[in-house]
Design a protein around this motif. Structure first.
Motif, short mmCIF file in Angstrom:
data_model
loop_
_atom_site.label_atom_id
_atom_site.label_comp_id
_atom_site.label_asym_id
_atom_site.label_seq_id
_atom_site.Cartn_x
_atom_site.Cartn_y
_atom_site.Cartn_z
N LEU A 1 0.83 -1.20 0.00
CA LEU A 1 0.00 0.00 0.00
C LEU A 1 0.87 1.26 0.00
O LEU A 1 0.58 2.22 -0.70
N TYR A 2 1.95 1.23 0.75
CA TYR A 2 2.89 2.35 0.82
C TYR A 2 3.46 2.66 -0.57
O TYR A 2 3.50 3.81 -1.00
N ARG A 3 3.89 1.63 -1.27
CA ARG A 3 4.48 1.82 -2.60
C ARG A 3 3.44 2.21 -3.66
O ARG A 3 3.74 2.96 -4.58
N ALA A 4 2.22 1.72 -3.52
CA ALA A 4 1.19 1.94 -4.53
C ALA A 4 0.47 3.28 -4.37
O ALA A 4 -0.08 3.80 -5.34
N SER A 5 0.47 3.84 -3.20
CA SER A 5 -0.30 5.04 -2.92
C SER A 5 0.36 6.29 -3.51
O SER A 5 1.58 6.45 -3.49
N THR A 6 -0.47 7.20 -4.00
CA THR A 6 0.00 8.50 -4.48
C THR A 6 -0.32 9.60 -3.48
O THR A 6 0.07 10.74 -3.68
N CYS A 7 -1.03 9.26 -2.42
CA CYS A 7 -1.42 10.22 -1.39
C CYS A 7 -0.37 10.18 -0.26
O CYS A 7 -0.11 9.13 0.32
N GLU B 1 -1.73 8.84 3.14
CA GLU B 1 -1.91 7.39 3.13
C GLU B 1 -0.57 6.66 3.16
O GLU B 1 -0.41 5.65 3.85
N ARG B 2 0.42 7.17 2.44
CA ARG B 2 1.76 6.56 2.44
C ARG B 2 2.36 6.59 3.84
O ARG B 2 2.92 5.59 4.31
N ALA C 1 0.56 4.09 6.00
CA ALA C 1 0.93 2.72 5.62
C ALA C 1 2.31 2.39 6.18
O ALA C 1 2.55 1.28 6.65
N ARG D 1 -6.94 5.82 4.76
CA ARG D 1 -7.15 6.87 3.75
C ARG D 1 -7.25 8.24 4.39
O ARG D 1 -7.66 8.39 5.54
N ASP D 2 -6.94 9.25 3.61
CA ASP D 2 -7.05 10.64 4.04
C ASP D 2 -8.51 11.05 3.90
O ASP D 2 -9.03 11.13 2.80
#
Length: 76
Positions: free
Chosen positions: A15-21, A24-25, A28, A70-71
């Motif tokens: 999730l950390y690698r996939a998130s653009t927010c 959220e990163r 994660a 999520r934010d």
């Protein structure tokens, strides 16, 4: 924070690698470090969260699962 999490560290790192927010990163990353069993003081130093915020995020995660990372500020 001592009870086991419903997901493993690999899930949180994915999730950390996939998130653009950024929010959220960061969350994660927090949960990945928790899932790896890192000491809380180390996690607080790395993520720059305070203990009260971490307890709130863990509570939210336990209630909502991964959606709790999520934010939600845009909904407020």
């Amino acid at each position: 924070m001592t009870a086991p999490l419903a997901h493993d560290a690999d899930t949180f790192w994915h999730l950390y690698r996939a998130s653009t927010c950024a929010v959220e990163r960061r969350r994660a990353q927090l949960f990945a470090l928790l899932a790896e069993g890192r000491p809380v003081p180390e996690i607080l130093q790395v993520t720059r969260y305070n203990r009260v915020t971490v307890y709130g995020l863990v509570k939210r995660y336990r209630e909502q699962g991964l959606a709790g990372l999520r934010d939600a500020r845009h909904v407020n």
